[in-house]
Design an enzyme around this catalytic site. Structure first.
Site, PDB file in Angstrom:
ATOM      1  CD  GLU A 157      28.532  -5.602 -59.489  1.00 45.11           C
ATOM      2  OE1 GLU A 157      29.563  -6.094 -59.021  1.00 45.11           O
ATOM      3  OE2 GLU A 157      28.542  -4.689 -60.337  1.00 45.11           O
ATOM      4  CD  GLU A 262      26.348   0.064 -62.716  1.00 41.03           C
ATOM      5  OE1 GLU A 262      27.338  -0.488 -63.231  1.00 41.03           O
ATOM      6  OE2 GLU A 262      26.081   0.000 -61.499  1.00 41.03           O
TER       7      GLU A 262
END
Ligand code: 9MR
Length: 366
Positions: A157, A262
């Protein structure tokens, strides 16, 4: 671990597709020529406290990733203190079942221990000191599991949806350089381990382009990078599946593995589309409409869209090496509490009674 009669009955039901279809096929067998099928595992599970989730995972999955226990805040909460119990149990759990074990995560701005970026006066440390701390952390964690982890989410991220760098302390102190450094340190600690870069909202075109640029930059410098992780915390109305597929194609064209790292799909109203854990908002009942159960029409919509998503994965199985769900069953998903705490969501492959979702059950029965 204690196993009682009801657990065996449950395992039997899972094996035959919950009693509605007689199929000896498990999810991992079904996709065995295409990609690994993984699940994120929480600590109680690996410690033997969730026998039902254990039956599901042992039967249907061939890869696991640490949901929380390897994050800096958990494993290295103070400068000279490491806590290995949970991570050791997680790695052992995967090894005992012959699974591909994935480490998550080495460099992430969130859930990082508070001491990591600051000196004793509370100011940011110097670039040299942060490099040293990153090096110590990465080499210690990766080194402990050397030869036992298939691959690491090295960097997580770091790019905003508009393609700019996230202004995290890593970036503020070291600039763009923290990314190649993290890859260099991880490779030094375990030269055999695969190394990945990972993010959410990967269907956003500017974000996609920036990741292609970063990957190119790392390779130009001769650094090891094996895969691009598309987290895929998705919803019934986002992302646009055309853009999502395009990202799989563009990332695949770099020659790296593409991983769905994910996966979950929220079935309740969208509050916002980012998967940034800092974006929590106050609870509103209107955003929690299905607390007594998912209506048939929404369930159908969820299954149809997830089926389309899996069609995309299968079409690109030449570049996709792993599809990992972010959890096992609806009751344990982070999405029940994000971005609003206390909702009842239905995002995973198994429901709260550990019944497999229909779209997959139908595939296995065919
Ligand atoms: O599922 C995880 C949840 O239990 C934690 O509270 C949260 C904060 O650390 O992180 C969740 O996992 C995140 C993952 O590590 C990185 N991508 C987004 C995931 C969902 O927030």
């Amino acid at each position: 671990m204690k196993t009682d009669f009801s657990d065996w009955v449950l395992a039997g039901m899972l094996f035959v597709g919950c009693g509605t279809a007689k199929s000896p096929v498990t999810v991992k067998e079904y996709f065995k020529n295409e990609f690994l099928i993984g699940a994120a595992i929480p600590v109680p599970h690996v410690k033997g406290l969730d026998a039902k989730a254990d039956s599901v995972v042992s039967l249907h999955f061939n890869s696991i990733v640490a949901e929380n226990c390897m994050k800096c805040g958990e494993i290295h909460p103070r400068k000279d203190e490491y806590y290995w119990d949970a991570a050791d149990a997680f790695v052992r759990y995967g090894e005992e079942r012959g699974m591909a074990v994935i480490g998550h995560v080495l460099v992430w701005h969130s859930q990082v221990a508070p001491w990591f970026f600051y000196d004793s006066a509370g100011s940011y440390v110097t670039p040299e000191e942060l490099k040293k701390r990153m090096h110590d952390h990465i080499v210690t964690v990766v080194g402990r599991y050397k030869g036992r982890i298939k691959g690491w989410d090295v960097v997580n991220e770091v790019i905003e949806d508009n393609g700019t760098y996230r202004r995290s302390p890593f970036y503020e102190i070291l600039g763009e350089e923290f990314i190649p450094l993290a890859f260099q340190y991880a490779h030094e600690a375990d030269p055999e381990a695969e190394l990945y870069i990972n993010d959410y909202s990967m269907a956003c075109p500017p974000k996609r382009e920036e990741y292609v640029r970063i990957v190119g930059e790392l390779r130009k410098r001769g650094l090891r990078i094996d895969g691009i992780g598309m987290q895929s915390h998705i919803g019934l109305d986002y992302p646009d599946l055309g853009e999502y597929e395009k990202s799989i194609e563009v990332f695949g064209n770099t020659g790296l593995q593409v991983m769905i790292t994910e996966l979950d799909m929220t079935a309740i109203p969208t509050v916002h589309k980012r998967a940034d854990v800092a974006d929590n908002v106050a609870f509103k009942a209107a955003f929690n409409p299905y607390k007594e159960g998912l209506p048939e029409n929404v369930s159908k919509q969820w299954n149809a869209r997830m089926d389309s998503v899996f069609q995309i994965y299968r079409k690109h199985s030449d570049v996709i090496s792993r599809v990992t769900w972010w959890g096992t069953h609806d009751g344990m998903s982070w999405r029940n509490d994000f971005p609003m705490r206390g909702r009842t969501d239905y995002p995973l492959l198994f429901d709260r009674e550990y019944r497999m979702k229909q779209f997959m059950e139908e595939k296995l029965a065919r």
